[in-house]
Enzyme design. Structure first.
Site, short mmCIF file in Angstrom:
data_model
loop_
_atom_site.label_atom_id
_atom_site.label_comp_id
_atom_site.label_asym_id
_atom_site.label_seq_id
_atom_site.Cartn_x
_atom_site.Cartn_y
_atom_site.Cartn_z
N ASN A 127 0.38 0.66 5.77
CA ASN A 127 1.43 -0.30 4.72
C ASN A 127 1.82 -1.36 5.54
OD1 ASN A 127 4.23 0.19 2.79
ND2 ASN A 127 2.53 -1.24 2.66
N GLY A 128 1.37 -2.51 5.10
CA GLY A 128 2.32 -3.77 5.80
C GLY A 128 1.22 -4.90 5.97
N CYS A 172 0.74 -1.18 -0.10
CA CYS A 172 0.05 -0.14 0.08
C CYS A 172 1.02 1.09 -0.04
CB CYS A 172 -0.67 -0.04 1.09
SG CYS A 172 -2.06 -1.20 1.45
N CYS A 175 11.60 -14.34 1.66
CA CYS A 175 10.87 -14.85 0.56
C CYS A 175 11.93 -15.52 -0.35
CB CYS A 175 10.01 -14.15 -0.29
SG CYS A 175 10.67 -12.69 -0.63
N SER A 234 9.99 -2.45 -14.67
CA SER A 234 10.85 -2.58 -13.45
C SER A 234 11.99 -3.43 -13.68
CB SER A 234 10.06 -3.25 -12.28
OG SER A 234 9.27 -4.50 -12.84
N TYR A 255 11.33 -4.59 -6.92
CA TYR A 255 10.35 -4.34 -7.87
C TYR A 255 9.26 -3.28 -7.51
CZ TYR A 255 5.78 -5.67 -9.66
OH TYR A 255 4.76 -5.84 -10.44
N ASP A 289 13.00 -8.51 -13.23
CA ASP A 289 13.42 -8.36 -11.93
C ASP A 289 13.10 -9.56 -10.98
OD1 ASP A 289 10.60 -7.89 -10.79
OD2 ASP A 289 10.61 -6.80 -12.39
N CYS A 324 5.44 -14.38 1.41
CA CYS A 324 5.73 -13.26 2.52
C CYS A 324 4.62 -13.30 3.40
CB CYS A 324 5.77 -12.01 1.55
SG CYS A 324 5.86 -10.30 2.53
N GLY A 357 -0.38 0.33 -4.84
CA GLY A 357 -1.88 -0.35 -4.69
C GLY A 357 -3.05 0.37 -5.66
S1 SF4 Z 1 9.54 -12.00 2.96
FE1 SF4 Z 1 10.20 -10.94 0.76
S2 SF4 Z 1 8.64 -9.62 0.09
FE2 SF4 Z 1 8.02 -10.18 2.26
S3 SF4 Z 1 9.09 -8.52 3.35
FE3 SF4 Z 1 10.70 -9.82 3.46
S4 SF4 Z 1 11.90 -9.35 1.36
FE4 SF4 Z 1 10.05 -8.46 1.25
#
Ligand code: SF4
Length: 462
Positions: A104-105, A2, A436, A285, A244, A348, A384, A30
């Site tokens: 955001n999060g 977001c 991730c 990107s 990205y 990317d 994530c 977003g």
């Molecule tokens: S898991 Fe990956 S997408 Fe999620 S906050 Fe960590 S680096 Fe970013």
């Protein structure tokens, strides 16, 4: 993901308009819904809408949001369905009056927060984690926001850059891990906060500083104060912001993202060089990394994919069908530029593989001699929990295939990813979040059984 933006400018009555333009520049974060809250010092007004910023507000609606302080939000859902109820900012009553809240999060311990909210006798009216945080802050309000946020936010685990607008002031908080970016700047006789610096550029605000993990900023008519209200747990800024999400013209932790992405490409070329005739990018990107790759390999870079600029980013469309259709709608190759040539295509990331496979298919239709795929990030193998919609592990290509299987799946002559080491080197932070990519999660995460049970109970995905 977001995008959030807040502004307080005592001499003005039209900061909703500034917020509108700031949200325009944060639109990439977003596209499902957006909203603006504004205050004239006595009452809080909110306007929210589904869809893009450009179609969400009329001139008259912006004029009605008059006042010297405003808060804006663009939403892409990770927790909670895309719906107008879940659009932000949310409005909450507390014992000191009313506040608007934008987030955001993604909160990891949402199940516990929901139980706490139910135990207060409140039935949430949205399915988002933001509402739960808002209720807990409103209900547990003590003497002031600083004390309240210091106490209540301790119970939030996960990613949260939060901005509050009260009838008179703005408060901005960043989680102690620093997952999502949040920065502040100055504008005329006031101050601004934003997810990204590109929102400052569009209104002519000047960058002051990043808000550090665990810090709270209070902005009022006479200036601002910064307090460390939560013990910092590190600086685990999301590496995907660099790869990205954030705009290449934004500056994060002192680095222009365009330069970081170009560096990803240079390091990728050093790690996995290839003998080829042309380097092409997947716009937008993938472009800076492709330029970096081409320069380092001394191979000409050419724009082959022409982008329809009126189609949204494919990765953040909600359904697989829409994403698949989105790639063809968005990109069209100029076939004669690659016909008979050995082509390196730089993107990317590969998340679900939907876009990449479609791109390779389109390229083969142009009859090149070879296609080599280079990815300017490591293999995305884990979900994530901090605000990116890669929630289900089964959706991630690298969770079920090794590199050779992915090469075959894509149908390319060679495939290589950037290493984690080089990713960290280009980002320039010692420990960015790389969870991730198969690295450790910086926080506790609920077990798969709990996640599945919760998702079934609440009809939600993680
Ligand atoms: S898991 Fe990956 S997408 Fe999620 S906050 Fe960590 S680096 Fe970013």
């Amino acid at each position: 993901m977001c995008g959030i933006f807040g502004i307080l400018c005592p001499s003005r009555k039209d900061v909703a308009k500034h917020t509108y333009f700031a949200l325009y520049s944060l639109q990439h974060r977003g596209q499902e819904s957006c909203g603006i809250a504004a205050t004239d010092g006595t009452s809080l007004m909110i306007q929210r809408s589904m869809g893009l910023v450009s179609s969400a507000f009329s001139e008259r609606e912006l004029q009605e949001l008059y006042g010297y302080a405003a808060l804006g939000h663009v939403r892409y859902s990770t927790t909670g369905r895309p719906s107008i109820e879940n659009a932000q900012p949310l409005k909450m009553r507390y014992k000191g009056g009313t506040f608007a809240l934008a987030h955001n999060g993604n909160i990891v311990n949402i199940k516990e927060l929901r139980e706490q909210v139910y135990s207060l006798g409140i039935s949430p009216y949205t399915s988002s984690d933001t509402e739960l945080m808002g209720h807990l802050i409103a209900r547990n309000f003590q003497d002031d926001f600083k004390t309240t946020l210091a106490n209540v936010c301790k119970g939030f685990i996960g990613a949260y850059s939060l901005v509050f607008l009260t009838e008179e002031e703005i408060y901005a908080v960043r989680d102690p891990w620093g997952f999502r970016p949040l920065c502040m700047g100055s504008y005329e006789d006031g101050f601004v906060v934003s997810s990204e610096t590109c929102a400052f550029d569009i209104i002519g605000a000047k960058f002051i500083r990043e808000i550090s993990p665990g810090e709270m900023v209070r902005i009022h008519r006479n200036g601002y104060e910064v307090d460390q209200i939560l013990e910092p747990q590190g600086n685990f800024l999301c590496s995907f912001e660099y790869i990205y999400f954030a705009r290449p013209d934004s500056v994060v932790m002192g680095k222009r993202l365009y330069e970081v992405r170009k560096r990803f490409g240079e390091l990728l070329a050093e790690e996995s060089p290839v003998d080829a005739d042309i380097v092409v990018s997947v716009p937008d990107s993938g472009t800076p990394a492709a330029i970096g790759f081409a320069q380092r390999c001394k191979i000409p870079f050419n724009e082959v994919f022409i982008k329809n600029r009126y189609v949204g980013r494919t990765f953040i469309q909600p359904t697989k069908e829409l994403r698949e259709r989105g790639v063809r709608l968005k990109l069209n190759p100029i076939s004669e530029l690659v016909r008979g040539k050995r082509v390196v295509v730089v993107d990317d990331s590969i998340v679900r593989g939907t876009t990449s496979k479609e791109i390779v298919k389109m390229l083969w239709e142009c009859e090149p001699k070879e296609i080599h795929f280079r990815v300017s990030s490591p293999m995305v193998s884990h979900p994530c929990f901090y605000g990116i919609d890669t929630a289900s592990r089964g959706e991630l290509l690298a969770s079920k295939m090794d590199i050779e299987q992915i090469r075959e799946f894509l149908g390319v002559n060679s495939l290589a990813y950037l290493s984690r080491k080089s990713t960290i080197e280009a980002i320039g932070i010692e420990y960015p979040c790389l969870a991730c990519f198969g690295a450790d999660y910086p926080t506790y995460i609920p077990s798969e059984e709990v996640r599945e049970k919760y998702a079934l109970e609440k009809n939600e995905k993680w």
